[in-house]
Design a protein around this motif. Structure first.
Motif, PDB file in Angstrom:
ATOM      1  N   UNK A  99      22.174   6.338  59.453  1.00 17.82           N
ATOM      2  CA  UNK A  99      22.983   7.127  58.525  1.00 17.82           C
ATOM      3  C   UNK A  99      24.066   7.844  59.328  1.00 17.82           C
ATOM      4  N   UNK A 128      34.767   6.280  56.370  1.00 17.19           N
ATOM      5  CA  UNK A 128      33.900   5.100  56.390  1.00 17.19           C
ATOM      6  C   UNK A 128      34.243   4.198  57.574  1.00 17.19           C
ATOM      7  N   UNK A 132      27.037  -3.082  56.664  1.00 15.09           N
ATOM      8  CA  UNK A 132      27.134  -1.631  56.770  1.00 15.09           C
ATOM      9  C   UNK A 132      27.709  -1.150  55.439  1.00 15.09           C
ATOM     10  N   UNK A 133      26.938  -0.329  54.722  1.00 15.12           N
ATOM     11  CA  UNK A 133      27.316  -0.003  53.351  1.00 15.12           C
ATOM     12  C   UNK A 133      27.852   1.411  53.226  1.00 15.12           C
ATOM     13  N   UNK A 134      28.867   1.544  52.405  1.00 15.96           N
ATOM     14  CA  UNK A 134      29.354   2.870  52.064  1.00 15.96           C
ATOM     15  C   UNK A 134      28.329   3.483  51.118  1.00 15.96           C
ATOM     16  N   UNK A 135      27.943   4.727  51.402  1.00 14.25           N
ATOM     17  CA  UNK A 135      26.894   5.334  50.604  1.00 14.25           C
ATOM     18  C   UNK A 135      27.391   5.605  49.193  1.00 14.25           C
ATOM     19  N   UNK A 187      22.554   2.194  46.382  1.00 15.05           N
ATOM     20  CA  UNK A 187      22.189   1.676  47.701  1.00 15.05           C
ATOM     21  C   UNK A 187      20.782   2.160  48.007  1.00 15.05           C
ATOM     22  N   UNK A 188      19.836   1.241  48.155  1.00 10.33           N
ATOM     23  CA  UNK A 188      18.465   1.655  48.441  1.00 10.33           C
ATOM     24  C   UNK A 188      18.348   2.043  49.906  1.00 10.33           C
TER      25      UNK A 188
END
Lengths: 69, 145
Positions: free
Chosen positions: A16, A22, A49-52, A56-57
């Motif tokens: 995190x 980002x 890599x995901x933007x929160x 998003x789990x």
């Protein structure tokens, strides 16, 4: 910039990045993964890599058990 | 920090082979022997050999032989000890999984300390909800410029 690495059972981690843009978060994450690989911990990405955002789990902290450091 | 303040989330994993390679005899054999001695004192567990990534344990004077090679187990037993042997196999499998998790957490901490030094500002053991399952995890915090 603050980054948290949560080490889960079965060799999994979730990273995190808590502040910055980002793009900065992506660069920091890739740098950390590269450093881990150099230190003998080769991690393979699971997905992107995901933007929160909602949907998003990810893990949620329930309780701090003890301090190690 | 609440998760809804995170900018990005990334999931990654090492391979099963990487985890199993952490279970070398020098760090595993004593743990397994102590576990067997506590759980099965009436079977007089003994460590017969331990080298590299291979360990052999005897229980009940060899009526049950437990072999761990590269983190994977096999068990041989006399017909009378088959049920007991399967129970031991299941229990030691869980023990090895927990030990691999601990070793992996330590490996990540060592790697982060070596590379980031004082910028590794905290290390904690926490309970997390991972898709509905409560798990124990380690969280390492880096403070980067």
């Amino acid at each position: 910039m603050q980054v948290r690495l949560i080490v889960l059972p079965q060799g999994k981690i979730q990273i995190f990045v808590d502040d910055g843009t980002f793009e900065e978060a992506v660069n920091a994450t890739r740098a950390i993964l590269a450093e881990l690989a150099c230190q003998g911990v080769p991690m393979e990405l699971i997905g992107d890599i995901e933007q929160h955002r909602d949907g998003v789990s990810h893990v949620h902290v329930l309780q701090e058990a003890r301090h190690d450091h | 920090m609440p998760c809804n303040l995170a900018v990005s989330i990334t999931k990654a994993a090492v391979t099963e082979d990487h985890l199993r390679a952490l279970l070398t005899a020098d760090v595993t054999s004593d743990v397994v022997l102590r576990f067997l001695e506590q759980q099965y004192p009436h079977l007089s567990p003994r460590l017969i050999s331990a080298s590299g990534s291979r360990m052999v344990f005897w229980l009940d004077s060899g009526d049950i032989t437990l072999t761990i090679t590269n983190g994977q187990m096999t068990v041989d037993a006399t017909r009378a000890q088959q049920q007991q042997a399967h129970a031991i196999l299941a229990q030691v499998s869980q023990l090895l999984a927990r030990l691999a998790d601990q070793r992996f957490q330590r490996q990540v901490q060592t790697a982060l300390s070596a590379r980031f030094g004082a910028r590794l500002t905290s290390a904690q053991v926490i309970d997390v909800d991972n898709e509905g399952e409560c798990q124990q995890a380690a969280v390492f915090t880096l403070t980067l410029s």
